[in-house]
Design a protein around this motif. Structure first.
Motif, PDB file in Angstrom:
ATOM      1  N   SER A 133       2.272   1.924  -3.403  1.00 42.20           N
ATOM      2  CA  SER A 133       1.265   2.466  -4.307  1.00 42.20           C
ATOM      3  C   SER A 133       1.031   3.950  -4.054  1.00 42.20           C
ATOM      4  N   ALA A 149       0.822  -1.207   0.000  1.00 43.59           N
ATOM      5  CA  ALA A 149       0.000   0.000   0.000  1.00 43.59           C
ATOM      6  C   ALA A 149       0.858   1.259   0.000  1.00 43.59           C
ATOM      7  N   ASP A 167      -4.104  -3.503  -2.612  1.00 45.92           N
ATOM      8  CA  ASP A 167      -3.085  -2.828  -1.817  1.00 45.92           C
ATOM      9  C   ASP A 167      -3.246  -3.129  -0.328  1.00 45.92           C
TER      10      ASP A 167
END
Length: 324
Positions: free
Chosen positions: A78, A75, A183
């Motif tokens: 990202s 996550a 994610d």
């Protein structure tokens, strides 16, 4: 367009390595005639978010999301990649910390970027390419790599570049990334930290010991020296394997790789696996009664003698120096 730098925090406080990364990014921005944008993920106070400006950041992207309160590798990668797209960043900088080692390759993949990890010097920039010196082969060698990709990701070794306060302030901007379900397929619910100890990967001084201490009952002299120096304690692999010290203190090729300003090795012979984890230390001091110990070949300073005689005297001398 700006240089993007990820600034890591621990329980709402930015790590020293985060300010080093900002200073590194600022030096690159000065070379390329652009600015520095920092990105912070997690619960951080406004007063803490003002600090990156003191080290050269012009803007701080503040990501507040309950799902990102604790570090989630996929996550976070990202989010940082999305921020790079938003800012039009062609260079992304982060610390080569424990978290950074997992983030850097993921960010590079998402941005189709070239990656230089474990960097120890500022890059040489020529047009759209840059070359930079980094560690290689588990810190047993150095390599100069050239990145010619449109986007470049650089992770800087802790303590390799000094954090330089330049004054100034940064605009704080809320940033809400578009996270995907994938994610957040893994969520960290809780992190328990040993808050009473200096963090080994972040430590500027490390006091480490090996089998020369003869047993766990003798570790008090190591802990006392570390306490006087404000240092983290570490050990060799045979010591952790024997259960004398926790595996979280094992330094070496298969343990934690450290790069402190000062590494003190006591009663450690200096096997190649151990040296691989400490060779990027700025100054290495070795205390060993065996004058033929391999560690002396890489030491900046060496003392041949019995640790049980030398370490207490060294600790007493440091205490006297501090008291004066």
């Amino acid at each position: 367009m700006s240089v993007l730098v990820y600034i890591e925090n621990i329980e709402g406080q930015f790590k020293k390595s985060a300010f080093e990364a900002i200073s590194y990014a600022k030096a690159i921005a000065d070379q390329t005639g652009t600015t520095v944008t920092a990105i912070s993920i997690g619960d951080v106070s406004n007063s803490e978010l003002e600090k990156p400006g003191q080290f050269g950041a012009s803007k701080v992207l503040n990501v507040q999301n309950g799902d990102l309160k604790n570090f989630v590798n996929q996550a976070y990668a990202s989010v940082i990649a999305e921020a790079a797209h938003k800012e039009g960043s062609k260079i992304v900088v982060l610390s080569n910390s424990f978290s950074g080692k997992g983030l850097a390759p993921r960010i590079a993949t998402k941005l189709h970027a070239g990656l230089a990890d474990g960097v120890i010097e500022l890059p040489q920039i020529s047009g759209d390419s840059l070359s930079v010196k980094k560690t290689a082969f588990s810190n047993k060698a150095f390599a100069t790599v050239e990145l010619s990709s449109a986007v470049k990701v650089i992770s800087v070794n802790p303590n390799a570049y000094e954090a330089k306060a330049v004054g100034g302030s940064a605009a704080i901007e809320a940033f809400t990334p578009q996270l995907q379900a994938t994610d957040l397929s893994t969520i960290v619910k809780e992190i328990v930290r040993a808050t009473d100890k200096v963090s080994l990967p972040e430590a500027e001084i490390v006091v480490s010991a090996g089998r020369g201490l003869k047993g766990p009952e003798n570790w008090a002299i190591i802990e006392e020296l570390a306490d006087v120096l404000g240092a983290a304690t570490a050990c060799s692999k045979p010591v952790s394997d024997a259960g004398w010290r926790p595996h979280s203190e094992h330094v070496g090729q298969t343990g934690i790789v450290v790069s402190p300003n000062l590494y003190i090795a006591i009663g450690i012979s200096g096997a190649i696996q151990h040296l691989a984890g400490v060779s990027s230390s700025k100054t290495i001091v070795v205390i060993n009664k065996d004058p033929e110990a391999p560690f002396f070949k890489v030491a900046d300073y060496g003392i041949v003698g019995d640790a049980f005689d030398i370490v207490p005297k060294l600790t007493a001398a440091l205490k006297a120096y501090k008291n004066n």
